[in-house]
Design an enzyme around this catalytic site. Structure first.
Site, PDB file in Angstrom:
ATOM      1  N   HIS A   1      43.122  28.608  41.333  1.00  0.00           N
ATOM      2  CA  HIS A   1      43.571  29.692  40.349  1.00  0.00           C
ATOM      3  C   HIS A   1      44.235  30.627  40.862  1.00  0.00           C
ATOM      4  O   HIS A   1      43.840  31.254  42.036  1.00  0.00           O
ATOM      5  CB  HIS A   1      41.838  30.075  39.967  1.00  0.00           C
ATOM      6  CG  HIS A   1      42.196  30.999  38.660  1.00  0.00           C
ATOM      7  ND1 HIS A   1      42.127  30.507  37.377  1.00  0.00           N
ATOM      8  CD2 HIS A   1      42.121  32.228  38.229  1.00  0.00           C
ATOM      9  CE1 HIS A   1      42.232  31.342  36.444  1.00  0.00           C
ATOM     10  NE2 HIS A   1      42.087  32.423  37.204  1.00  0.00           N
TER      11      HIS A   1
ATOM     12  N   HIS B   1      47.146  31.612  35.959  1.00  0.00           N
ATOM     13  CA  HIS B   1      46.393  32.490  34.990  1.00  0.00           C
ATOM     14  C   HIS B   1      47.409  33.850  34.742  1.00  0.00           C
ATOM     15  O   HIS B   1      47.341  34.476  35.634  1.00  0.00           O
ATOM     16  CB  HIS B   1      45.132  33.036  35.165  1.00  0.00           C
ATOM     17  CG  HIS B   1      44.221  33.706  34.225  1.00  0.00           C
ATOM     18  ND1 HIS B   1      43.218  34.393  34.540  1.00  0.00           N
ATOM     19  CD2 HIS B   1      44.512  34.155  33.055  1.00  0.00           C
ATOM     20  CE1 HIS B   1      42.785  35.283  33.611  1.00  0.00           C
ATOM     21  NE2 HIS B   1      43.677  35.201  32.542  1.00  0.00           N
TER      22      HIS B   1
ATOM     23  N   ASP C   1      45.958  34.021  39.928  1.00  0.00           N
ATOM     24  CA  ASP C   1      46.026  35.177  38.826  1.00  0.00           C
ATOM     25  C   ASP C   1      47.327  36.075  38.977  1.00  0.00           C
ATOM     26  O   ASP C   1      47.633  36.513  40.099  1.00  0.00           O
ATOM     27  CB  ASP C   1      44.503  36.087  39.372  1.00  0.00           C
ATOM     28  CG  ASP C   1      43.494  35.439  38.643  1.00  0.00           C
ATOM     29  OD1 ASP C   1      43.492  35.076  37.541  1.00  0.00           O
ATOM     30  OD2 ASP C   1      42.601  35.361  39.772  1.00  0.00           O
TER      31      ASP C   1
ATOM     32  N   GLY D   1      36.409  33.547  42.727  1.00  0.00           N
ATOM     33  CA  GLY D   1      36.959  34.261  43.637  1.00  0.00           C
ATOM     34  C   GLY D   1      36.295  34.733  44.747  1.00  0.00           C
ATOM     35  O   GLY D   1      36.321  34.138  45.828  1.00  0.00           O
ATOM     36  N   SER D   2      35.674  35.871  44.520  1.00  0.00           N
ATOM     37  CA  SER D   2      34.530  36.465  45.573  1.00  0.00           C
ATOM     38  C   SER D   2      33.856  35.556  46.141  1.00  0.00           C
ATOM     39  O   SER D   2      33.326  35.499  47.234  1.00  0.00           O
ATOM     40  CB  SER D   2      34.295  37.858  45.169  1.00  0.00           C
ATOM     41  OG  SER D   2      33.617  38.037  43.962  1.00  0.00           O
TER      42      SER D   2
ATOM     43  N   ASP E   1      35.787  32.534  33.640  1.00  0.00           N
ATOM     44  CA  ASP E   1      36.514  33.349  34.696  1.00  0.00           C
ATOM     45  C   ASP E   1      35.835  34.547  34.991  1.00  0.00           C
ATOM     46  O   ASP E   1      35.988  35.383  34.018  1.00  0.00           O
ATOM     47  CB  ASP E   1      38.165  33.268  34.466  1.00  0.00           C
ATOM     48  CG  ASP E   1      38.876  33.931  35.589  1.00  0.00           C
ATOM     49  OD1 ASP E   1      38.256  34.457  36.497  1.00  0.00           O
ATOM     50  OD2 ASP E   1      40.172  34.087  35.252  1.00  0.00           O
TER      51      ASP E   1
ATOM     52  N   SER F   1      39.868  31.438  43.033  1.00  0.00           N
ATOM     53  CA  SER F   1      40.874  32.372  42.668  1.00  0.00           C
ATOM     54  C   SER F   1      41.342  32.999  43.816  1.00  0.00           C
ATOM     55  O   SER F   1      40.765  33.860  44.596  1.00  0.00           O
ATOM     56  CB  SER F   1      40.432  33.450  41.644  1.00  0.00           C
ATOM     57  OG  SER F   1      41.375  34.306  41.629  1.00  0.00           O
TER      58      SER F   1
ATOM     59  N   PHE G   1      40.422  42.696  37.965  1.00  0.00           N
ATOM     60  CA  PHE G   1      40.060  42.785  39.292  1.00  0.00           C
ATOM     61  C   PHE G   1      39.084  41.619  39.419  1.00  0.00           C
ATOM     62  O   PHE G   1      38.186  41.084  38.547  1.00  0.00           O
ATOM     63  CB  PHE G   1      39.148  44.085  39.255  1.00  0.00           C
ATOM     64  CG  PHE G   1      40.346  45.247  39.251  1.00  0.00           C
ATOM     65  CD1 PHE G   1      41.072  45.587  40.147  1.00  0.00           C
ATOM     66  CD2 PHE G   1      40.518  45.756  38.081  1.00  0.00           C
ATOM     67  CE1 PHE G   1      42.031  46.841  40.109  1.00  0.00           C
ATOM     68  CE2 PHE G   1      41.354  46.758  37.607  1.00  0.00           C
ATOM     69  CZ  PHE G   1      42.066  47.304  38.537  1.00  0.00           C
ATOM     70  N   GLY G   2      39.062  41.020  40.867  1.00  0.00           N
ATOM     71  CA  GLY G   2      37.829  40.092  41.170  1.00  0.00           C
ATOM     72  C   GLY G   2      36.528  40.980  41.429  1.00  0.00           C
ATOM     73  O   GLY G   2      36.540  42.297  41.278  1.00  0.00           O
TER      74      GLY G   2
ATOM     75  N   MET H   1      49.144  39.283  37.934  1.00  0.00           N
ATOM     76  CA  MET H   1      48.964  40.480  37.058  1.00  0.00           C
ATOM     77  C   MET H   1      50.230  41.342  37.027  1.00  0.00           C
ATOM     78  O   MET H   1      50.861  41.463  38.034  1.00  0.00           O
ATOM     79  CB  MET H   1      47.745  41.213  37.436  1.00  0.00           C
ATOM     80  CG  MET H   1      46.691  40.500  37.511  1.00  0.00           C
ATOM     81  SD  MET H   1      45.285  41.346  38.332  1.00  0.00           S
ATOM     82  CE  MET H   1      44.001  40.337  38.380  1.00  0.00           C
TER      83      MET H   1
ATOM     84  N   MET I   1      48.115  37.223  33.481  1.00  0.00           N
ATOM     85  CA  MET I   1      47.547  38.162  32.848  1.00  0.00           C
ATOM     86  C   MET I   1      48.774  39.363  32.922  1.00  0.00           C
ATOM     87  O   MET I   1      48.798  40.315  33.554  1.00  0.00           O
ATOM     88  CB  MET I   1      46.419  39.059  33.496  1.00  0.00           C
ATOM     89  CG  MET I   1      45.108  38.204  33.484  1.00  0.00           C
ATOM     90  SD  MET I   1      44.009  38.367  34.642  1.00  0.00           S
ATOM     91  CE  MET I   1      44.564  37.270  35.964  1.00  0.00           C
TER      92      MET I   1
ATOM     93  N   MET J   1      37.104  34.805  29.392  1.00  0.00           N
ATOM     94  CA  MET J   1      36.954  35.563  30.381  1.00  0.00           C
ATOM     95  C   MET J   1      35.298  36.213  30.583  1.00  0.00           C
ATOM     96  O   MET J   1      35.096  36.673  29.262  1.00  0.00           O
ATOM     97  CB  MET J   1      38.012  36.833  30.284  1.00  0.00           C
ATOM     98  CG  MET J   1      39.460  36.393  30.404  1.00  0.00           C
ATOM     99  SD  MET J   1      39.831  35.957  32.008  1.00  0.00           S
ATOM    100  CE  MET J   1      39.095  37.254  33.258  1.00  0.00           C
TER     101      MET J   1
HETATM  102  C1  DX5 Z   1      40.044  38.659  36.949  1.00  0.00           C
HETATM  103  C2  DX5 Z   1      40.759  37.338  37.413  1.00  0.00           C
HETATM  104  C3  DX5 Z   1      39.708  36.257  37.916  1.00  0.00           C
HETATM  105  C4  DX5 Z   1      39.141  36.945  39.177  1.00  0.00           C
HETATM  106  C5  DX5 Z   1      37.783  36.261  39.439  1.00  0.00           C
HETATM  107  O1  DX5 Z   1      41.077  39.217  36.416  1.00  0.00           O
HETATM  108  O2  DX5 Z   1      41.196  36.571  36.165  1.00  0.00           O
HETATM  109  O3  DX5 Z   1      40.272  34.944  38.242  1.00  0.00           O
HETATM  110  O4  DX5 Z   1      39.872  36.743  40.365  1.00  0.00           O
HETATM  111  O5  DX5 Z   1      37.310  36.815  40.626  1.00  0.00           O
HETATM  112  P1  DX5 Z   1      35.623  36.744  41.046  1.00  0.00           P
HETATM  113  O6  DX5 Z   1      35.042  35.356  40.885  1.00  0.00           O
HETATM  114  O7  DX5 Z   1      35.396  37.616  42.194  1.00  0.00           O
HETATM  115  O8  DX5 Z   1      34.948  37.487  39.398  1.00  0.00           O
HETATM  116 ZN    ZN Z   2      41.735  34.421  36.400  1.00  0.00          ZN
END
Ligand code: DX5
Ligand code: ZN
Length: 223
Positions: free
Chosen positions: A32, A65, A34, A196-197, A174, A7, A142-143, A36, A67, A136
């Site tokens: 991926h 994705h 994201d 992501g992280s 995710d 992500s 948030f990541g 928002m 959101m 989810m």
């Molecule tokens: C959260 C996002 C994820 C996020 C995942 O709202 O949909 O895709 O980036 O990040 P990590 O892997 O750091 O939880």
């Molecule tokens: Zn996502």
């Protein structure tokens, strides 16, 4: 085959082209993305212009994705920007059937997502029309949040459904996926792991991707 979808929410946005090239070279299967809107979730990320700027820079499959509250209205602009798949939320304001038809009509793959508090069975009427179902494993927005293992029965439910009915359905998880939790998700039956992280936060992205894949293969999944 298990796939990793890093992500870009956790990437360094000031050097996005290089960040994407790094995970592409490091073995990512898709990217991926994201999106928002500050309304469906309490955070704003970026819009279709970022997707179209990245499109010529990489061969990676774009896993978008959304959101956002109104995915039906915005799906065409993300298709035009270069999305390969659009995943929208069951909890959004849009009519799900209509949204699936519009995304499919744009020539893209279609996914539907559920937030942690939503029962996965709400997806059942739509599953035959979907390419992907997203569970989810954190609250979207948030990541860097903690993986919710209590979501695994949803993944198991989807895996059982797919085995019986529609074997090509991708089951995506995710949120909070790393080299430990990837094994838990893969054992439950997930086949597209968003991270992501754990990927962009690592100095060596290839190492991070390989560690996630090893975790999945340690529970017997083909990677
Ligand atoms: C959260 C996002 C994820 C996020 C995942 O709202 O949909 O895709 O980036 O990040 P990590 O892997 O750091 O939880
Ligand atoms: Zn996502």
């Amino acid at each position: 085959m298990l796939q990793i979808s890093p992500s870009i929410l956790s990437a360094d946005f000031s050097r996005l082209e290089r960040e994407v090239a790094d995970v592409e070279a490091g073995g990512a299967h898709m990217l991926h993305i994201d999106v928002m809107d500050g309304h469906f979730v309490p955070n704003i990320s970026f819009g279709a212009c970022v997707v179209s700027s990245l499109r010529p820079k990489t061969q990676l499959f774009f896993d978008v994705h959304l959101m956002i509250s109104d995915p039906l209205a915005y799906a065409p602009s993300f298709a035009k920007a270069g999305a390969d798949m659009i995943t929208f939320h069951y909890e959004s304001d849009a009519d799900a059937r209509k949204t699936i038809d519009v995304i499919r009509g744009l020539g893209l793959k279609v996914g539907m997502a559920v937030k942690p508090g939503t029962d996965v069975s709400v997806l059942e009427p739509f599953l035959p029309q979907l390419d992907l179902a997203l569970v989810m494993t954190v609250e979207p927005g948030f990541g860097g949040q903690k993986f919710m293992p209590q979501m695994m029965p949803k993944v198991e439910y989807l895996r059982r459904w797919a085995q019986k009915t529609h074997d090509s359905l991708w089951i995506q998880v995710d949120g909070g996926i790393d080299a430990v939790t990837a094994g838990t998700a893969a054992a439950a039956g997930a086949d597209v792991l968003v991270a992501g992280s754990a990927v962009f936060g690592a100095a060596d992205r290839q190492d991070a991707i390989e560690a996630i894949l090893r975790s999945a293969s340690s529970v017997g999944r083909t990677v």
